[in-house]
Design an enzyme around this catalytic site. Structure first.
Site, PDB file in Angstrom:
ATOM      1  N   ALA A   1      37.822  73.657  30.278  1.00 42.51           N
ATOM      2  CA  ALA A   1      36.957  72.712  30.987  1.00 42.51           C
ATOM      3  C   ALA A   1      37.520  71.301  30.852  1.00 42.51           C
ATOM      4  O   ALA A   1      37.806  70.849  29.730  1.00 42.51           O
ATOM      5  CB  ALA A   1      35.544  72.767  30.412  1.00 42.51           C
TER       6      ALA A   1
ATOM      7  N   CYS B   1      36.537  78.601  33.899  1.00 44.86           N
ATOM      8  CA  CYS B   1      36.722  77.675  32.780  1.00 44.86           C
ATOM      9  C   CYS B   1      35.692  77.932  31.687  1.00 44.86           C
ATOM     10  O   CYS B   1      34.524  78.191  31.965  1.00 44.86           O
ATOM     11  CB  CYS B   1      36.543  76.215  33.238  1.00 44.86           C
ATOM     12  SG  CYS B   1      37.425  75.751  34.726  1.00 44.86           S
ATOM     13  N   CYS B   2      36.143  77.859  30.464  1.00 41.62           N
ATOM     14  CA  CYS B   2      35.233  77.689  29.325  1.00 41.62           C
ATOM     15  C   CYS B   2      35.838  76.587  28.457  1.00 41.62           C
ATOM     16  O   CYS B   2      36.674  75.817  28.940  1.00 41.62           O
ATOM     17  CB  CYS B   2      35.023  78.995  28.564  1.00 41.62           C
ATOM     18  SG  CYS B   2      36.502  79.663  27.762  1.00 41.62           S
ATOM     19  N   LYS B   3      35.456  76.486  27.218  1.00 41.94           N
ATOM     20  CA  LYS B   3      35.920  75.366  26.402  1.00 41.94           C
ATOM     21  C   LYS B   3      37.441  75.312  26.317  1.00 41.94           C
ATOM     22  O   LYS B   3      38.042  74.253  26.495  1.00 41.94           O
ATOM     23  CB  LYS B   3      35.317  75.451  24.996  1.00 41.94           C
ATOM     24  CG  LYS B   3      35.753  74.312  24.078  1.00 41.94           C
ATOM     25  CD  LYS B   3      34.968  74.318  22.778  1.00 41.94           C
ATOM     26  CE  LYS B   3      35.292  75.510  21.920  1.00 41.94           C
ATOM     27  NZ  LYS B   3      34.626  75.422  20.594  1.00 41.94           N
TER      28      LYS B   3
END
Length: 910
Positions: A363, A836-838
């Protein structure tokens, strides 16, 4: 696919060290002849009659594949199959593929080691995530062969005896078969069966011949922005018991570093120019002069910091992406985390070959800056509220007016030299005494001059001139400005700070509000004089038509007659003084407008230094990460759809939808990340693409523009460029429509939904649904009826949009239906998909693999009883080095856990 560890041999696709990959030198090895850009070798494995070390034990088998290079004779672990449980005759769905770049020859030896996995214990990494490790395994047997032996064997199939470590006892057979496209693997059904809920079904391979689904001729262009491909091969059964073949590839992108460097260079150039214009504002009263000095001090420091970051980025010559362990490093702030292309290519017996791309990336967020006070969405709102309510030290201009000031300044800087150039070309045409050339030159001069004049048709310029006047020593108003002169007519309360200072400034003269109108109008009058003169010159030279320079076709009736002219005189001499007057008028307008609008920008910077600059820095960082991914996605989409006329028409007529799937929770630091991400993706609306013909082998994209408007120039080789529609070849700007849908799915989201606040996620989803709906409306209005008719036959987009809206409104916990619907709509609208993730690892892996298997089930008839097994194959974990999760070369983009563990932590997801 697998994890690759930095600086170590991997379980996973592995390119041999440089020395091994180099030319073999004096040794002559036989290369494998394959179609360019196709894998050099692909084979599948199956075992028969395996001998269990303990009587009556059911075997859980996997095969480790290793490569022995013919020069060094060193063994490198390359890949492994999945674990097949409970059978002495395992058939493996995971194959082995060697990409075209891999240094493999007929003399290369392949070693196959078969293991019995006794126990899949589970472990936990530092972030609390659980996954399986096959720690306890026992050796069953091994076999080896040379690549040439396989290729030259009958039907390219080898049956090898598995032997114990001393090479004596035979413990079974392993079959190695080259994957053949377009053929049935005869005989396979005689001895290889798969137990499906107690029933045996024969599996045969009947795949379509490979087609150019990825534009193979264009791969050199794609390879210029992608590198280090990691490849996997699978074969999965269809509902009618035939094989489909799946190629999965993950690639890094050199744009991870290239785009941030381009962008930072652009910021430095823009900021240096702005700082110089602030210095050239002229004499100011003590209050404003001190404020200017303070602003310049901080701005110069910011430019120095950007220059230092650019210097450090230029030193990065190793990996082409930023790993998750580096996301908090200051020198890498502008670089996206784990930017990769995930590609699934399907060769199916029922349908044409198909290609599915997803860009995976962390992200976009300012990790080094931290999230103690929230992310950009909250910080910008708070900053703007405080700035609006602060009065005395500066003049408040809304963000819209500040952006407008920057836009006008940018237009001035672009148009003034263009007008001057066309004025010189007009004089050149006059010196050649060419009527046609003179008309054409005048037409171009008229168009650019009218654009120049139009740039000042804004009340903001008049307001800024007034504000700057009051800031000069002795400058003060005798009477308040009229409502039309306010910075923002709808917000009269924003002007009192200006008026509050007037009593403290000595009065010397009145401000003439009409003076600007006269100066500004002189440019248009000068142009009209030039038009009239050209008309008269051409008419007296025997021409029957005027130049018609004005867009509205009007000019003062007596203007031409008022200009003295003699038929025999030189055209150049008669036009030169008029051109000189035009340039002088323009210079006066530019000087005044530049200073006044720069004064507006000074107000933006004047409030709460250095807070406003830190917000600019944070926004630049987040935008840089988002833009790197977008450019990568655009180039890949262009390459795969280059010969699709419907897509190209949609691209220049409507624009391109770009859908981001966010998996961040609305809990703790991830709230700030989501706030950063929402602003960064929204800011991509400022980006337009322009496709140009590459003039050299350098096809890396170039960025131009400023913070409010960027143009990314994508270079195409001549052959590819010529295939584009005329509008695109002529330089039409291509726009993107970014949308973000977020659904938190981890255990932190469970806490947020039970005890916290999910309003941020709800607001983002609702806002972006409206943007997606607006794109759909434009799409339906602008695309041709015949295309829409054909399009709607296969895609009921209206129903999908209504379903998406209902799911967003339902506010159901962990409603992954939102993600799947948004992804489906994006694909059907020819869009670009992002997940997206972290850090683009665990949650992203789960989402991408689940999406891929869902596509295989819904679009390619994957056998319903093999869905879970296919998912497990794609999610295999191939190393027990848990510490590698944050430092591996290709961080676990894929497939860390089997589905049951995924469901344990994410109970509402599937």
């Amino acid at each position: 696919m697998e994890i690759k560890e930095e600086g170590a041999s991997e379980e996973g696709q592995h390119f041999l060290p440089t020395a091994q990959a180099s030319d073999p030198g004096d040794c002559q090895f036989t290369s494998i002849q394959k179609t360019p850009n196709e894998p050099q070798l692909e084979f599948i494995l199956a075992c028969k009659d395996l001998v269990a070390p303990v009587r009556d034990r059911k075997l859980n088998t996997l095969v480790q594949i290793s490569v022995i290079h013919p020069v060094e004779q060193s063994l490198t672990r390359y890949s492994s199959t999945e674990i097949v449980e409970g059978t002495r005759d395992p058939l493996f769905l995971t194959g082995v593929t060697f990409p075209s770049e891999y240094p493999i020859y007929e003399e290369t030896k392949i070693k196959l080691t078969v293991y019995d996995v006794k126990d899949k214990s589970h472990d936990t990494v530092s972030n609390g995530t659980s996954f399986f490790l096959w720690e306890k395994r026992s050796f069953l047997g091994y076999a080896s062969f040379k690549v040439g032996e396989l290729l030259k064997s009958k039907e390219q199939l080898l049956a090898l005896s598995l032997r114990t470590s001393d090479g004596g006892k035979v413990v079974g057979t392993i079959e190695v078969g080259v994957v053949k496209m377009g053929e049935i693997e005869d005989g396979e059904a005689d001895h290889i069966t798969t137990d499906v809920q107690g029933q045996k079904c024969a599996l045969v391979c009947e795949c379509t011949a490979p087609e150019s689904v990825s534009g193979k001729d264009n791969l050199p262009f794609l390879n210029s922005v992608l590198k280090n491909p990691v490849c996997k091969l699978y074969r999965f059964p269809t509902s009618d018991n035939k094989w489909m073949r799946i190629r999965e590839q993950m690639s890094e992108s050199i744009l991870s570093f290239h785009i941030p460097k381009e962008l930072i260079s652009l910021h430095i150039k823009e900021d240096l120019c702005r700082n110089q214009e602030i210095k050239e504002l002229g004499e100011l009263s003590p209050h404003w002069d001190n404020l200017r000095k303070n602003v310049l001090t901080h701005c110069d420091q910011m430019v120095n910091m950007y220059q230092d970051i650019l210097t450090e980025l230029s030193k990065e010559t190793g990996s082409s992406f930023k790993s998750s362990s580096s996301k908090g490093e200051k020198t890498l702030e502008f670089v996206p985390v784990n930017l990769h292309l995930q590609r699934m290519q399907v060769h199916s017996p029922h349908l044409k070959d198909a290609l599915y791309d997803v860009i995976t990336v962390g992200a976009p967020a300012a990790h080094f800056q931290g999230f103690k006070n929230g992310g950009l969405r909250k910080l910008l709102h708070r900053f703007e509220t405080e700035r609006r309510n602060t009065g005395y030290q500066f003049i408040y201009y809304s963000p819209e007016n500040t952006a407008k000031a920057k836009e006008v300044l940018s237009n001035i800087n672009q148009l003034q030299p263009l007008v001057a150039t066309h004025a010189d070309l007009l004089l050149n045409s006059a010196s050649q005494h060419s009527p046609d050339s003179l008309k054409n030159s005048l037409k171009m001069l008229s168009e650019k001059t009218e654009l120049f004049v139009h740039a000042f048709k804004d009340q903001l310029v008049r307001s800024a001139l007034l504000a700057l006047y009051t800031a000069r020593p002795g400058g003060v108003l005798k009477k308040p400005p009229s409502p039309k002169s306010s910075a923002e007519e709808s917000s009269p309360q924003e002007q009192p700070p200006l008026m509050r200072r007037q009593d403290s400034i000595p009065h010397h003269s009145d401000y003439d509000e009409e003076e600007w109108d006269r100066v500004w109008a002189n440019v248009g009058k000068s142009l009209n004089c030039i038009i009239a003169m050209v008309d008269k010159l051409i008419e007296r030279d025997g021409g029957s038509e005027g130049s018609g320079g004005n867009n509205d076709g009007e000019k003062e009736p007596s203007l031409a007659d008022s200009i003295p002219s003699h038929p025999r005189e030189d055209w150049y001499e008669q036009l030169y003084p008029l051109i000189l007057t035009l340039k002088d008028c323009m210079g006066e307008v530019v000087n005044r407008a530049k200073q006044s609008l720069t004064f507006v920008l000074l107000q933006e910077l004047a409030y709460s230094l250095p807070q406003c600059l830190m917000l600019t820095l944070r926004r630049d960082i987040v935008f840089s990460q988002a833009l790197a991914g977008l450019v990568c996605g655009f180039i890949i989409k262009l390459q795969t759809s280059l010969y699709d006329p419907g897509f190209l028409q949609q691209l220049h007529t409507v624009g391109l939808i770009v859908q981001y799937e966010g998996l961040l929770s609305t809990y703790s630091d991830e709230i700030g990340m989501l706030e950063d991400m929402a602003v960064g993706i929204s800011d991509l609306k400022k980006v337009a693409f322009k496709i140009i013909e590459a003039k050299s082998n350098d096809v890396l994209p170039v960025i131009t523009g400023r913070r409010e408007h960027y143009v990314v120039e994508v270079k195409l080789p001549a052959r590819m460029f010529e295939s584009l529609p005329l509008q695109i070849k002529e330089g039409q700007l291509l726009h993107v429509y970014p949308v973000l849908f977020n659904v938190g799915i981890n255990e932190q989201q469970t806490l947020a939904e039970r005890f916290g606040d999910v309003s941020l996620q709800e607001s983002i989803n609702q806002e972006n649904f409206e943007l997606l709906q607006e794109y759909y409306k434009i799409f339906m209005e602008k695309m041709p009826p015949d295309y829409i008719s054909h399009f709607q036959e296969q895609n009921d987009l209206k129903a999908l949009l209504e379903n998406l809206h209902q799911n967003i409104q339902s506010k159901k916990r962990k409603n992954v239906e939102i993600m799947w619907l948004a992804a489906t709509i994006c694909r059907k609208l020819n869009g670009i998909r992002f997940t997206c993730c972290k850090s683009a690892k665990d949650r992203t892996s789960m989402s991408v693999t689940l999406e891929q298997c869902s596509i295989l089930r819904d679009e390619h008839q994957l056998h319903k009883d093999f869905f879970i097994r296919a998912l497990d194959c794609m999610r295999r974990y191939l190393t027990s080095q848990t510490s590698a999760l944050c430092s591996m070369s290709t961080v676990t983009k894929m497939h860390l856990y089997p589905l049951n563990l995924f469901l344990k932590g994410y109970q509402d997801v599937v």
